[in-house]
Design a protein around this motif. Structure first.
Motif, PDB file in Angstrom:
ATOM      1  N   TYR A   1      11.451  -2.386  -5.120  1.00  0.00           N
ATOM      2  CA  TYR A   1      11.582  -1.932  -6.777  1.00  0.00           C
ATOM      3  C   TYR A   1      10.555  -3.155  -8.087  1.00  0.00           C
ATOM      4  CZ  TYR A   1      15.773  -1.401  -4.289  1.00  0.00           C
ATOM      5  OH  TYR A   1      17.021   0.442  -4.438  1.00  0.00           O
ATOM      6  N   PRO A   2      10.115  -4.211  -7.766  1.00  0.00           N
ATOM      7  CA  PRO A   2       9.279  -4.518  -8.685  1.00  0.00           C
ATOM      8  C   PRO A   2       8.267  -3.618  -9.153  1.00  0.00           C
ATOM      9  CG  PRO A   2       9.862  -6.407  -7.318  1.00  0.00           C
ATOM     10  CD  PRO A   2      10.578  -5.192  -6.622  1.00  0.00           C
ATOM     11  N   LEU A   3       7.507  -3.728  -8.003  1.00  0.00           N
ATOM     12  CA  LEU A   3       6.600  -2.950  -8.470  1.00  0.00           C
ATOM     13  C   LEU A   3       6.359  -1.209  -9.051  1.00  0.00           C
ATOM     14  CD1 LEU A   3       3.296  -2.493  -7.710  1.00  0.00           C
ATOM     15  CD2 LEU A   3       3.515  -1.831  -5.116  1.00  0.00           C
ATOM     16  N   ASP A   4       7.673  -0.372  -8.371  1.00  0.00           N
ATOM     17  CA  ASP A   4       7.982   0.292  -9.120  1.00  0.00           C
ATOM     18  C   ASP A   4       8.626   0.897  -9.963  1.00  0.00           C
ATOM     19  OD1 ASP A   4       8.783   3.463  -8.743  1.00  0.00           O
ATOM     20  OD2 ASP A   4      11.245   2.975  -9.217  1.00  0.00           O
ATOM     21  N   TYR A   5       9.238  -0.545 -10.809  1.00  0.00           N
ATOM     22  CA  TYR A   5       9.654  -0.623 -12.110  1.00  0.00           C
ATOM     23  C   TYR A   5       8.216  -0.580 -13.380  1.00  0.00           C
ATOM     24  CZ  TYR A   5      11.402  -2.345 -16.790  1.00  0.00           C
ATOM     25  OH  TYR A   5      11.980  -3.174 -17.511  1.00  0.00           O
ATOM     26  N   ILE A   6       7.604  -2.244 -12.462  1.00  0.00           N
ATOM     27  CA  ILE A   6       6.192  -1.886 -13.704  1.00  0.00           C
ATOM     28  C   ILE A   6       4.963  -0.486 -13.574  1.00  0.00           C
ATOM     29  CG2 ILE A   6       3.556  -2.573 -13.506  1.00  0.00           C
ATOM     30  CD1 ILE A   6       4.950  -5.250 -11.808  1.00  0.00           C
ATOM     31  N   LEU A   7       4.997   0.280 -12.422  1.00  0.00           N
ATOM     32  CA  LEU A   7       4.098   1.840 -11.929  1.00  0.00           C
ATOM     33  C   LEU A   7       4.826   2.600 -12.786  1.00  0.00           C
ATOM     34  CD1 LEU A   7       2.722   0.775  -8.684  1.00  0.00           C
ATOM     35  CD2 LEU A   7       1.658   0.159 -11.444  1.00  0.00           C
TER      36      LEU A   7
ATOM     37  N   LEU B   1       1.189  -1.302   0.333  1.00  0.00           N
ATOM     38  CA  LEU B   1       0.449  -0.321  -0.410  1.00  0.00           C
ATOM     39  C   LEU B   1       1.263   1.276  -0.191  1.00  0.00           C
ATOM     40  CD1 LEU B   1      -3.034   1.065   0.102  1.00  0.00           C
ATOM     41  CD2 LEU B   1      -2.270   1.503   2.950  1.00  0.00           C
ATOM     42  N   ILE B   2       2.512   1.575   0.644  1.00  0.00           N
ATOM     43  CA  ILE B   2       3.036   2.315   1.063  1.00  0.00           C
ATOM     44  C   ILE B   2       3.611   2.475  -0.817  1.00  0.00           C
ATOM     45  CG2 ILE B   2       5.000   3.918   1.971  1.00  0.00           C
ATOM     46  CD1 ILE B   2       3.867   2.359   4.573  1.00  0.00           C
ATOM     47  N   THR B   3       3.704   1.734  -0.964  1.00  0.00           N
ATOM     48  CA  THR B   3       4.697   1.401  -2.793  1.00  0.00           C
ATOM     49  C   THR B   3       3.363   1.770  -3.501  1.00  0.00           C
ATOM     50  OG1 THR B   3       6.101  -0.268  -1.742  1.00  0.00           O
ATOM     51  CG2 THR B   3       5.645   0.057  -4.281  1.00  0.00           C
ATOM     52  N   TRP B   4       2.242   1.626  -3.048  1.00  0.00           N
ATOM     53  CA  TRP B   4       0.995   2.474  -4.356  1.00  0.00           C
ATOM     54  C   TRP B   4       0.750   3.826  -4.060  1.00  0.00           C
ATOM     55  CZ3 TRP B   4      -1.750   0.391  -8.528  1.00  0.00           C
ATOM     56  CH2 TRP B   4      -2.268   0.975  -8.839  1.00  0.00           C
ATOM     57  N   SER B   5       1.015   4.235  -2.473  1.00  0.00           N
ATOM     58  CA  SER B   5       0.388   5.396  -2.884  1.00  0.00           C
ATOM     59  C   SER B   5       1.109   6.487  -2.719  1.00  0.00           C
ATOM     60  CB  SER B   5      -0.123   5.166  -1.038  1.00  0.00           C
ATOM     61  OG  SER B   5      -1.255   4.004  -0.703  1.00  0.00           O
ATOM     62  N   VAL B   6       2.079   6.613  -2.476  1.00  0.00           N
ATOM     63  CA  VAL B   6       2.861   7.517  -2.460  1.00  0.00           C
ATOM     64  C   VAL B   6       3.194   8.174  -3.681  1.00  0.00           C
ATOM     65  CG1 VAL B   6       4.948   6.961  -1.258  1.00  0.00           C
ATOM     66  CG2 VAL B   6       5.239   6.110  -2.877  1.00  0.00           C
ATOM     67  N   LYS B   7       2.732   7.507  -4.872  1.00  0.00           N
ATOM     68  CA  LYS B   7       2.565   8.406  -6.142  1.00  0.00           C
ATOM     69  C   LYS B   7       1.244   8.720  -6.762  1.00  0.00           C
ATOM     70  CE  LYS B   7       7.588   6.077  -8.128  1.00  0.00           C
ATOM     71  NZ  LYS B   7       7.552   6.095  -9.196  1.00  0.00           N
ATOM     72  N   ARG B   8       0.897   7.930  -6.076  1.00  0.00           N
ATOM     73  CA  ARG B   8      -1.148   8.487  -6.317  1.00  0.00           C
ATOM     74  C   ARG B   8      -1.900   9.049  -5.293  1.00  0.00           C
ATOM     75  NH1 ARG B   8       0.701   5.059  -9.253  1.00  0.00           N
ATOM     76  NH2 ARG B   8       0.422   3.340  -9.875  1.00  0.00           N
ATOM     77  N   ASN B   9      -2.977   9.641  -6.700  1.00  0.00           N
ATOM     78  CA  ASN B   9      -3.815  10.674  -5.231  1.00  0.00           C
ATOM     79  C   ASN B   9      -4.603  10.005  -4.260  1.00  0.00           C
ATOM     80  OD1 ASN B   9      -6.273   8.937  -6.747  1.00  0.00           O
ATOM     81  ND2 ASN B   9      -5.959  10.569  -8.401  1.00  0.00           N
ATOM     82  N   LEU B  10      -5.132  10.680  -3.564  1.00  0.00           N
ATOM     83  CA  LEU B  10      -6.724  10.465  -2.495  1.00  0.00           C
ATOM     84  C   LEU B  10      -6.995   9.049  -2.397  1.00  0.00           C
ATOM     85  CD1 LEU B  10      -6.537  11.389   0.141  1.00  0.00           C
ATOM     86  CD2 LEU B  10      -8.055  12.406  -0.001  1.00  0.00           C
TER      87      LEU B  10
END
Length: 182
Positions: free
Chosen positions: A166-172, A52-61
């Motif tokens: 690392y993998p999720l950041d690469y995917i996103l 969730l944190i990896t997802w949320s740091v680059k997403r909107n609210l």
């Protein structure tokens, strides 16, 4: 001779969606199994919190809140409905939404590791508050157990953050323009 497969990640919505869902399934499986070396005094990393944190740091609210609710429902379905993980994950999503927009926080694994450390403590605090409000367990037992659980969970989760980051950041993130077709 091997042909080079050129995948345009920005236009391949289904591939990115599949990889995000696959990474989420892997995190859920890690919640269910105990692998030696992945636990510290019986406490395993909060894989869904890291995701969730990896997802949320680059997403909107709104994207972060929806992800937090879905992850909370998944976590509750895997572990039981009490204490609910939804409230803690929503608060974590609120704190970490679009955090890289701040000029003082850089986008790297070290800053994310520190964010995971703090958010794991906040998440465990919310769970301890739920226990203290809704159960008959003596408060001293709850808060002594909370100290051990929160610090251990924060340490072990922050140590294993790069495995998800690392993998999720690469995917996103989109590929550099040198890899895309013109």
């Amino acid at each position: 001779m091997l042909r080079r497969i050129d995948i345009n990640w920005r236009n391949n919505f289904w591939l990115r969606t599949f990889l995000v869902i696959f990474s989420l399934i892997i995190c859920c499986l890690f919640l269910l199994i105990r692998i030696p070396g992945l636990e510290l005094i019986g406490i395993t990393p909060n894989w869904l919190l890291i995701w969730l944190i990896t997802w949320s740091v680059k997403r909107n609210l709104w994207q972060s809140i929806v992800a937090a609710i879905c992850l909370g429902l998944i976590w509750d379905s895997l572990t039981g409905v009490f204490p609910s993980h939804i409230l803690g994950l929503i608060i974590v999503a609120l704190f970490t939404t679009n955090v890289y927009g701040d000029k003082y926080i850089k986008e790297d694994v070290i800053s994310l590791t520190l964010i995971v450390f703090g958010m794991a403590i906040i998440n465990e605090t919310i769970i301890a508050l739920q226990y203290s409000i809704q159960t008959q367990i003596p408060l001293i037992d709850i808060w002594l157990n909370y100290q051990k659980n929160s610090l251990t969970s924060a340490i072990i989760s922050s140590l294993w953050t790069p495995l998800i980051y690392y993998p999720l950041d690469y995917i996103l993130s989109p590929l550099p323009s040198s890899f895309s077709r013109n």
